[in-house]
Design a protein around this motif. Sequence first.
Motif, PDB file in Angstrom:
ATOM      1  N   LEU A  92     -58.892 -71.621   0.870  1.00  0.00           N
ATOM      2  CA  LEU A  92     -59.468 -71.467  -0.472  1.00  0.00           C
ATOM      3  C   LEU A  92     -58.571 -70.559  -1.328  1.00  0.00           C
ATOM      4  O   LEU A  92     -58.403 -70.805  -2.530  1.00  0.00           O
ATOM      5  N   ILE A  93     -58.003 -69.534  -0.731  1.00  0.00           N
ATOM      6  CA  ILE A  93     -57.066 -68.668  -1.455  1.00  0.00           C
ATOM      7  C   ILE A  93     -55.807 -69.467  -1.802  1.00  0.00           C
ATOM      8  O   ILE A  93     -55.338 -69.453  -2.941  1.00  0.00           O
ATOM      9  N   ARG A  94     -55.290 -70.175  -0.827  1.00  0.00           N
ATOM     10  CA  ARG A  94     -54.077 -71.000  -1.026  1.00  0.00           C
ATOM     11  C   ARG A  94     -54.298 -72.045  -2.123  1.00  0.00           C
ATOM     12  O   ARG A  94     -53.427 -72.294  -2.951  1.00  0.00           O
ATOM     13  N   GLU A  95     -55.480 -72.636  -2.137  1.00  0.00           N
ATOM     14  CA  GLU A  95     -55.802 -73.631  -3.169  1.00  0.00           C
ATOM     15  C   GLU A  95     -55.685 -73.032  -4.563  1.00  0.00           C
ATOM     16  O   GLU A  95     -55.113 -73.641  -5.472  1.00  0.00           O
ATOM     17  N   GLN A  96     -56.191 -71.826  -4.749  1.00  0.00           N
ATOM     18  CA  GLN A  96     -56.125 -71.190  -6.068  1.00  0.00           C
ATOM     19  C   GLN A  96     -54.693 -70.855  -6.448  1.00  0.00           C
ATOM     20  O   GLN A  96     -54.315 -70.957  -7.609  1.00  0.00           O
ATOM     21  N   ILE A  97     -53.880 -70.481  -5.469  1.00  0.00           N
ATOM     22  CA  ILE A  97     -52.461 -70.216  -5.742  1.00  0.00           C
ATOM     23  C   ILE A  97     -51.804 -71.483  -6.273  1.00  0.00           C
ATOM     24  O   ILE A  97     -51.102 -71.466  -7.290  1.00  0.00           O
ATOM     25  N   THR A 116     -50.498 -71.608 -10.121  1.00  0.00           N
ATOM     26  CA  THR A 116     -49.055 -71.457 -10.308  1.00  0.00           C
ATOM     27  C   THR A 116     -48.357 -72.793 -10.504  1.00  0.00           C
ATOM     28  O   THR A 116     -47.185 -72.820 -10.863  1.00  0.00           O
ATOM     29  N   LYS A 117     -49.045 -73.881 -10.247  1.00  0.00           N
ATOM     30  CA  LYS A 117     -48.522 -75.248 -10.430  1.00  0.00           C
ATOM     31  C   LYS A 117     -47.156 -75.406  -9.778  1.00  0.00           C
ATOM     32  O   LYS A 117     -47.000 -75.199  -8.603  1.00  0.00           O
ATOM     33  N   PRO A 163     -43.552 -73.213  -4.742  1.00  0.00           N
ATOM     34  CA  PRO A 163     -43.569 -74.390  -3.871  1.00  0.00           C
ATOM     35  C   PRO A 163     -44.631 -74.209  -2.783  1.00  0.00           C
ATOM     36  O   PRO A 163     -45.252 -73.151  -2.671  1.00  0.00           O
ATOM     37  N   TYR A 164     -44.793 -75.195  -2.015  1.00  0.00           N
ATOM     38  CA  TYR A 164     -45.808 -75.140  -0.975  1.00  0.00           C
ATOM     39  C   TYR A 164     -45.303 -74.335   0.216  1.00  0.00           C
ATOM     40  O   TYR A 164     -45.374 -74.758   1.354  1.00  0.00           O
ATOM     41  N   GLY A 174     -42.979 -62.042  -7.088  1.00  0.00           N
ATOM     42  CA  GLY A 174     -43.124 -61.643  -8.488  1.00  0.00           C
ATOM     43  C   GLY A 174     -43.997 -62.612  -9.274  1.00  0.00           C
ATOM     44  O   GLY A 174     -44.828 -62.193 -10.091  1.00  0.00           O
ATOM     45  N   ILE A 175     -43.839 -63.890  -9.028  1.00  0.00           N
ATOM     46  CA  ILE A 175     -44.652 -64.896  -9.724  1.00  0.00           C
ATOM     47  C   ILE A 175     -46.122 -64.755  -9.320  1.00  0.00           C
ATOM     48  O   ILE A 175     -47.012 -64.807 -10.172  1.00  0.00           O
ATOM     49  N   LEU A 176     -46.369 -64.546  -8.037  1.00  0.00           N
ATOM     50  CA  LEU A 176     -47.754 -64.436  -7.569  1.00  0.00           C
ATOM     51  C   LEU A 176     -48.446 -63.181  -8.087  1.00  0.00           C
ATOM     52  O   LEU A 176     -49.637 -63.208  -8.375  1.00  0.00           O
ATOM     53  N   ILE A 177     -47.710 -62.094  -8.185  1.00  0.00           N
ATOM     54  CA  ILE A 177     -48.308 -60.868  -8.710  1.00  0.00           C
ATOM     55  C   ILE A 177     -48.484 -60.983 -10.216  1.00  0.00           C
ATOM     56  O   ILE A 177     -49.522 -60.635 -10.761  1.00  0.00           O
TER      57      ILE A 177
END
Length: 154
Positions: A51-56, A60-61, A65-66, A97-100
Amino acid sequence: YSWQMVRFSAKVGTNLPQLQQLLIQNLELGPYYYPPDLHTDQPEKFIMGELIREQILLLTKEEIPYSVAIAIDLALETPTITRIIATINVERDSQKGILIGKGGLMLKAIGSKARKQIQKLIFGKVYLELFVKVKPKWRQSRIHLAELGYSMEE
């Protein structure tokens, strides 16, 4: 069998109760292969991570990458709240950096949306704390894959 025909539309919802009733009347009960209250054969921690991965991936589209893996470091349930600490593993500093995000806004958005989804899963309140860690080439390392719950067949 001579079944009655029912015209229905799953998209619009036309005649679905009639179809359901017809199926109930004509299909025989079979054995339970899993307990009736079990919705999946995956551990709850794995689903929380997904569920966390899904939101990422949704937020972030194409930017990420996966190549993210989620490790649930703690899932502590009390009568009033479930406390979850999770680490988002990426391969490069730029992905971190993108995730934060600027001022932590992206990580906050990911956490907020994931928390809402996890609350639906466990039917209760959730405190979710996320960390992002860089593990270079984790997808190529059997040790890192095993740490993150992935198994590799020989």
